[in-house]
Design an enzyme around this catalytic site. Sequence first.
Site, mmCIF file in Angstrom:
data_model
loop_
_atom_site.group_PDB
_atom_site.id
_atom_site.type_symbol
_atom_site.label_atom_id
_atom_site.label_comp_id
_atom_site.label_asym_id
_atom_site.label_seq_id
_atom_site.Cartn_x
_atom_site.Cartn_y
_atom_site.Cartn_z
ATOM 1 N N TYR A 60 63.306 11.034 42.344
ATOM 2 C CA TYR A 60 64.350 10.768 43.346
ATOM 3 C C TYR A 60 64.512 9.259 43.494
ATOM 4 C CZ TYR A 60 63.977 15.716 44.789
ATOM 5 O OH TYR A 60 63.962 17.090 44.828
HETATM 6 N N1 LIG Z 1 63.599 21.643 43.145
HETATM 7 C C1 LIG Z 1 64.829 21.271 42.939
HETATM 8 O O1 LIG Z 1 65.355 21.369 41.828
HETATM 9 C C2 LIG Z 1 65.637 20.717 44.086
HETATM 10 C C3 LIG Z 1 67.023 20.552 43.932
HETATM 11 C C4 LIG Z 1 67.742 20.039 45.013
HETATM 12 C C5 LIG Z 1 67.087 19.698 46.198
HETATM 13 N N2 LIG Z 1 65.731 19.845 46.297
HETATM 14 C C6 LIG Z 1 65.024 19.477 47.542
HETATM 15 O O2 LIG Z 1 65.724 20.065 48.621
HETATM 16 C C7 LIG Z 1 66.059 19.067 49.586
HETATM 17 C C8 LIG Z 1 67.351 19.441 50.249
HETATM 18 O O3 LIG Z 1 68.367 19.387 49.278
HETATM 19 P P1 LIG Z 1 69.580 20.340 49.395
HETATM 20 O O4 LIG Z 1 70.406 20.166 48.172
HETATM 21 O O5 LIG Z 1 69.090 21.680 49.779
HETATM 22 O O6 LIG Z 1 70.309 19.678 50.653
HETATM 23 P P2 LIG Z 1 71.285 20.376 51.655
HETATM 24 O O7 LIG Z 1 70.549 20.683 52.904
HETATM 25 O O8 LIG Z 1 72.040 21.450 50.935
HETATM 26 O O9 LIG Z 1 72.248 19.158 51.936
HETATM 27 C C9 LIG Z 1 73.054 18.689 50.895
HETATM 28 C C10 LIG Z 1 74.099 17.790 51.448
HETATM 29 O O10 LIG Z 1 74.905 18.479 52.394
HETATM 30 C C11 LIG Z 1 75.374 17.573 53.376
HETATM 31 N N3 LIG Z 1 74.903 18.005 54.700
HETATM 32 C C12 LIG Z 1 73.637 18.299 55.086
HETATM 33 N N4 LIG Z 1 73.602 18.689 56.363
HETATM 34 C C13 LIG Z 1 74.882 18.651 56.800
HETATM 35 C C14 LIG Z 1 75.503 18.945 58.020
HETATM 36 N N5 LIG Z 1 74.777 19.376 59.062
HETATM 37 N N6 LIG Z 1 76.846 18.787 58.115
HETATM 38 C C15 LIG Z 1 77.579 18.374 57.076
HETATM 39 N N7 LIG Z 1 77.047 18.079 55.867
HETATM 40 C C16 LIG Z 1 75.715 18.212 55.733
HETATM 41 C C17 LIG Z 1 74.827 16.210 53.000
HETATM 42 O O11 LIG Z 1 75.717 15.587 52.078
HETATM 43 P P3 LIG Z 1 76.974 14.693 52.442
HETATM 44 O O12 LIG Z 1 76.895 14.314 53.874
HETATM 45 O O13 LIG Z 1 76.820 13.537 51.512
HETATM 46 O O14 LIG Z 1 78.159 15.553 52.110
HETATM 47 C C18 LIG Z 1 73.582 16.587 52.224
HETATM 48 O O15 LIG Z 1 73.154 15.569 51.368
HETATM 49 C C19 LIG Z 1 66.120 17.763 48.774
HETATM 50 O O16 LIG Z 1 65.960 16.636 49.586
HETATM 51 C C20 LIG Z 1 64.968 17.976 47.836
HETATM 52 O O17 LIG Z 1 63.758 17.669 48.496
HETATM 53 C C21 LIG Z 1 65.007 20.367 45.275
#
Ligand SMILES: NC(=O)c1ccc[n+]([C@@H]2O[C@H](COP(=O)([O-])OP(=O)(O)OC[C@H]3O[C@@H](n4cnc5c(N)ncnc54)[C@H](OP(=O)(O)O)[C@@H]3O)[C@@H](O)[C@H]2O)c1
Length: 338
Positions: A60
């Site tokens: 990351y």
């Molecule tokens: N193992 C893997 O392959 C893998 C892959 C992905 C993630 N992860 C892990 O999972 C964690 C979470 O990732 P995720 O992809 O699941 O994140 P997520 O919670 O789906 O959030 C993704 C994006 O959605 C937007 N967001 C989040 N909360 C919001 C809200 N309340 N209102 C509006 N927009 C919102 C933000 O982007 P914007 O504001 O920029 O639109 C945020 O960056 C990562 O930090 C990482 O540790 C692991």
Amino acid sequence: MTELDDYRPLGRSGLRVSPLALGAMTFGTGPLCADDDTARKVFRAYTERGGNFVDTADNYSAGRSEELVGEFLRDVERDDVVLATKYSGPGFRDGRPHSDPRRRSNGRKNMVASLEASLRRLGVDHVDLYWLHIWDGFTPAEEVVAAFDDLVRAGKIRAAGLSDVPAWYATKAAMLGGPPVTALQLEYSLIERAIEAEFVPLAREFGIAIQPWGAIGGGFLTGKYTRDGGGTGRLAAPGDAGLRASPGNRWAVLDAVRDVAAEVGATPAQVALHWVTRRPAMPAPLIGARSPEQLAETLGALTLEVTGAQLDRLTEVSAPELPFPHGILARLNAGLPH
Ligand SMILES: NC(=O)c1ccc[n+]([C@@H]2O[C@H](COP(=O)([O-])OP(=O)(O)OC[C@H]3O[C@@H](n4cnc5c(N)ncnc54)[C@H](OP(=O)(O)O)[C@@H]3O)[C@@H](O)[C@H]2O)c1
């Protein structure tokens, strides 16, 4: 009502974790990252509310996320935090993913070297949970499990998990003995339910926890994208084919999420995440936040009052088509003709 200090077991690891884990993929230098000061505020807001489960990875922001997490950890009791990191994910060069096979190897040499580098960046002598980030397609499960075992015995990690691996590989690893595979980190949400066919039954069979990522569909389930490929989210671009061509019935799912959100006085993101927290075998889904405001909204998912009937509606509208033989099995076992 569930709160972040409602700690629960993570599989059979002995680790006890908050019901939502804070992902640190948005800490660092990437285009979707918060600035350092905002990242510190997100981390602080999460830990001050009792959050204890923090997830990062060596790739990351090319290690910057780990450095920041290490810095923020100095403001809290290290042992209060269940610290997780990963090795062998894809790297980034000039902002684009690249796949140098040496960096991406799941093998023992890369595992040990990557852990040493992560410990240095994090400024700690061990991590609580160490993930294989993405299967490299060739390293045998025997080698990975044996190397994890040695790291547990050396006191460098307390437990190990597998992220983004095929189900057959996870099953094999779980059956090899040694330290149990504690958890599987996999994509899961109302618009991505493929893991229900194989991973959920395997997790139940072996007492493994599933840790979902992408619970709000990368932002799609916040409702900030529009059918024509636009919207206010960072992923939106005029004519974005990925959102417009949306696989399956994701827009119908989003409509149902919006309806339930209006009924319970919540945001769509809260409802989508709440649904994931109510699924079996998933004690601690991951969340990502670029600001303390997003985090506050997201944490509201824990305290929603959503009825069983409302959850059932979401489950039905988002039901995935099961791959063979699960479709036949489901029909036959329900007493229906196949
Ligand atoms: N193992 C893997 O392959 C893998 C892959 C992905 C993630 N992860 C892990 O999972 C964690 C979470 O990732 P995720 O992809 O699941 O994140 P997520 O919670 O789906 O959030 C993704 C994006 O959605 C937007 N967001 C989040 N909360 C919001 C809200 N309340 N209102 C509006 N927009 C919102 C933000 O982007 P914007 O504001 O920029 O639109 C945020 O960056 C990562 O930090 C990482 O540790 C692991």
